[in-house]
Design a protein around this motif. Structure first.
Motif, PDB file in Angstrom:
ATOM      1  N   THR A  82       0.919  -1.262   0.062  1.00 49.15           N
ATOM      2  CA  THR A  82      -0.114   0.050  -0.079  1.00 49.15           C
ATOM      3  C   THR A  82       0.855   1.263  -0.171  1.00 49.15           C
ATOM      4  OG1 THR A  82      -1.946  -1.228   1.218  1.00 49.15           O
ATOM      5  CG2 THR A  82      -1.551   1.335   1.393  1.00 49.15           C
ATOM      6  N   VAL A  83       2.004   1.116   0.852  1.00 47.70           N
ATOM      7  CA  VAL A  83       2.701   2.291   0.869  1.00 47.70           C
ATOM      8  C   VAL A  83       3.385   2.595  -0.439  1.00 47.70           C
ATOM      9  CG1 VAL A  83       5.019   3.434   1.875  1.00 47.70           C
ATOM     10  CG2 VAL A  83       3.101   2.110   3.206  1.00 47.70           C
ATOM     11  N   ILE A 164      20.628   0.799  -5.581  1.00 55.74           N
ATOM     12  CA  ILE A 164      19.914  -0.420  -5.148  1.00 55.74           C
ATOM     13  C   ILE A 164      19.104  -0.976  -6.244  1.00 55.74           C
ATOM     14  CG2 ILE A 164      20.180  -0.056  -2.827  1.00 55.74           C
ATOM     15  CD1 ILE A 164      17.266   1.334  -2.789  1.00 55.74           C
ATOM     16  N   THR A 165      18.489  -2.287  -6.244  1.00 51.47           N
ATOM     17  CA  THR A 165      17.694  -2.811  -7.276  1.00 51.47           C
ATOM     18  C   THR A 165      16.432  -2.868  -6.819  1.00 51.47           C
ATOM     19  OG1 THR A 165      18.297  -5.103  -6.705  1.00 51.47           O
ATOM     20  CG2 THR A 165      19.761  -4.014  -8.401  1.00 51.47           C
ATOM     21  N   ARG A 166      16.050  -2.707  -5.415  1.00 53.79           N
ATOM     22  CA  ARG A 166      14.673  -2.749  -5.004  1.00 53.79           C
ATOM     23  C   ARG A 166      14.386  -1.753  -3.687  1.00 53.79           C
ATOM     24  NH1 ARG A 166      13.053  -9.129  -3.870  1.00 53.79           N
ATOM     25  NH2 ARG A 166      14.348 -10.010  -5.339  1.00 53.79           N
ATOM     26  N   ALA A 167      13.288  -1.055  -3.757  1.00 56.02           N
ATOM     27  CA  ALA A 167      12.870  -0.303  -2.752  1.00 56.02           C
ATOM     28  C   ALA A 167      11.377   0.102  -2.875  1.00 56.02           C
ATOM     29  CB  ALA A 167      13.839   0.862  -2.949  1.00 56.02           C
ATOM     30  N   CYS A 173       4.929  -3.114  -8.706  1.00 53.77           N
ATOM     31  CA  CYS A 173       4.827  -4.225  -7.870  1.00 53.77           C
ATOM     32  C   CYS A 173       6.069  -4.132  -7.071  1.00 53.77           C
ATOM     33  CB  CYS A 173       4.397  -5.452  -8.430  1.00 53.77           C
ATOM     34  SG  CYS A 173       4.202  -6.904  -7.359  1.00 53.77           S
ATOM     35  N   LEU A 174       5.851  -4.040  -5.551  1.00 54.93           N
ATOM     36  CA  LEU A 174       6.983  -4.296  -4.593  1.00 54.93           C
ATOM     37  C   LEU A 174       7.630  -5.661  -4.592  1.00 54.93           C
ATOM     38  CD1 LEU A 174       9.025  -3.083  -2.560  1.00 54.93           C
ATOM     39  CD2 LEU A 174       7.265  -3.146  -0.986  1.00 54.93           C
ATOM     40  N   GLU A 175       8.781  -5.792  -4.764  1.00 51.78           N
ATOM     41  CA  GLU A 175       9.464  -7.293  -4.587  1.00 51.78           C
ATOM     42  C   GLU A 175       9.901  -7.271  -3.164  1.00 51.78           C
ATOM     43  OE1 GLU A 175      11.152  -9.487  -7.747  1.00 51.78           O
ATOM     44  OE2 GLU A 175      11.322  -7.722  -8.731  1.00 51.78           O
ATOM     45  N   LEU A 176       9.391  -8.133  -2.271  1.00 51.45           N
ATOM     46  CA  LEU A 176      10.053  -8.430  -1.129  1.00 51.45           C
ATOM     47  C   LEU A 176      10.528  -9.599  -0.928  1.00 51.45           C
ATOM     48  CD1 LEU A 176       7.071  -6.509   0.878  1.00 51.45           C
ATOM     49  CD2 LEU A 176       9.298  -5.805   0.754  1.00 51.45           C
ATOM     50  N   ASP A 177      11.650  -9.725  -0.197  1.00 47.99           N
ATOM     51  CA  ASP A 177      12.373 -11.276   0.311  1.00 47.99           C
ATOM     52  C   ASP A 177      11.944 -11.279   1.490  1.00 47.99           C
ATOM     53  OD1 ASP A 177      13.329 -11.727  -2.057  1.00 47.99           O
ATOM     54  OD2 ASP A 177      15.345 -11.320  -1.622  1.00 47.99           O
ATOM     55  N   GLU A 178      11.701 -12.537   2.100  1.00 40.46           N
ATOM     56  CA  GLU A 178      11.234 -12.786   3.581  1.00 40.46           C
ATOM     57  C   GLU A 178      11.817 -14.122   3.868  1.00 40.46           C
ATOM     58  OE1 GLU A 178       7.027 -14.633   3.748  1.00 40.46           O
ATOM     59  OE2 GLU A 178       6.983 -12.678   2.742  1.00 40.46           O
ATOM     60  N   GLU A 179      12.072 -14.423   5.361  1.00 38.49           N
ATOM     61  CA  GLU A 179      12.620 -15.602   5.721  1.00 38.49           C
ATOM     62  C   GLU A 179      11.651 -15.620   7.105  1.00 38.49           C
ATOM     63  OE1 GLU A 179      14.107 -18.176   4.315  1.00 38.49           O
ATOM     64  OE2 GLU A 179      14.907 -16.760   2.572  1.00 38.49           O
TER      65      GLU A 179
END
Length: 256
Positions: A82-83, A164-167, A173-179
């Motif tokens: 959303t942000v 940087i390549t993502r932000a 569409c925001l790409e997020l990595d997660e663990e």
């Protein structure tokens, strides 16, 4: 915060404008009572980076309680998406090329935690006397290093070191990595912007965390980043987990 599983979370944070910048475009979230921590770094050189990081943190701060870690992670992703849309709209309305921010988030629920990120703000784990970086920078430098096209030494002075390549706020569409991971008694986490990780070597980060005191460690690392030049804004959040039911904790064992 002590939850029903007997885990207690302690934390402390510091943010500093540094010695060169006029505006602090970093923002951080330090909510141990809610199991919620984050660092956002407004994109330097772009318009209104301070606005971007502030909107990211304010949105995460509004996360409601969740019945599970999975739901908490989903809610955090949704808020960041959303942000992302808000920042794209804001940039268009202001005629700005980009209004963006990196983000790294740590979420705790019971005896597990999860983390998600976009950009080059980082999270480290200090466990049993060993420091380990949990995140991989979304940057051109990291991509070159992963392909063995750049050495650690050359990366420090490469012309693309800050690209940087993502932000949040840079793509539709925001790409997020997660663990996710299990938490052990005595685990310490450190979240930071690149204003700290670019100035403070990992061996010095480890030395700061040996104290086990979140406030002392956060202040020590901020001071080290300033002494190293303070060329960027500096933000750090230090978190410690304590298992109040553990039968192994002893003041003679610094790894706990």
């Amino acid at each position: 915060m002590i939850d029903t599983t007997g885990f207690q979370w302690l934390s402390a944070s510091c943010t500093h404008v540094g010695r060169v910048r006029q505006i602090n475009e970093d923002a951080c979230l330090d909510q141990a009572e809610r199991g919620l921590w984050a660092v956002a770094d407004g994109m330097g050189g772009h318009t209104l980076g301070d606005l971007a990081s502030r909107l990211v943190i304010e949105s995460l701060n509004q996360l409601p309680p969740a019945p599970s870690l999975a739901k908490l992670m989903t809610d955090a992703r949704d808020r960041l998406q959303t942000v992302n849309r808000q920042l794209l709209t804001e940039a268009e309305s202001r005629g700005a090329h980009i209004i963006g921010s990196t983000v790294v988030v740590l979420l705790a629920h019971g005896r597990r935690c999860g983390y998600l990120w976009a950009g080059d703000s980082r999270i480290y784990l200090y466990r049993g006397g060993t420091l380990r970086r949990l995140t991989r920078d979304h940057s051109q430098i990291e991509e070159l290093m992963s392909r063995h096209q750049l050495s650690d030494e050359d990366a420090m002075t490469h012309v693309a070191r800050n690209l940087i390549t993502r932000a949040v706020g840079v793509a539709e569409c925001l790409e997020l990595d997660e663990e996710t991971m299990d938490v052990l008694d005595g685990d310490m986490f450190m979240l930071c912007s690149d204003g700290l990780s670019n100035e403070v070597p990992e061996q010095d980060i480890r030395k700061a965390l040996v104290s086990r005191d979140c406030r002392d460690a956060a202040e020590a690392m901020t001071d080290m980043a300033l002494q190293g030049g303070g060329r960027d804004n500096i933000s750090v959040v230090v978190v410690r987990a304590e298992d109040m039911f553990s039968t192994e904790r002893t003041v003679l064992n610094p790894a706990l």
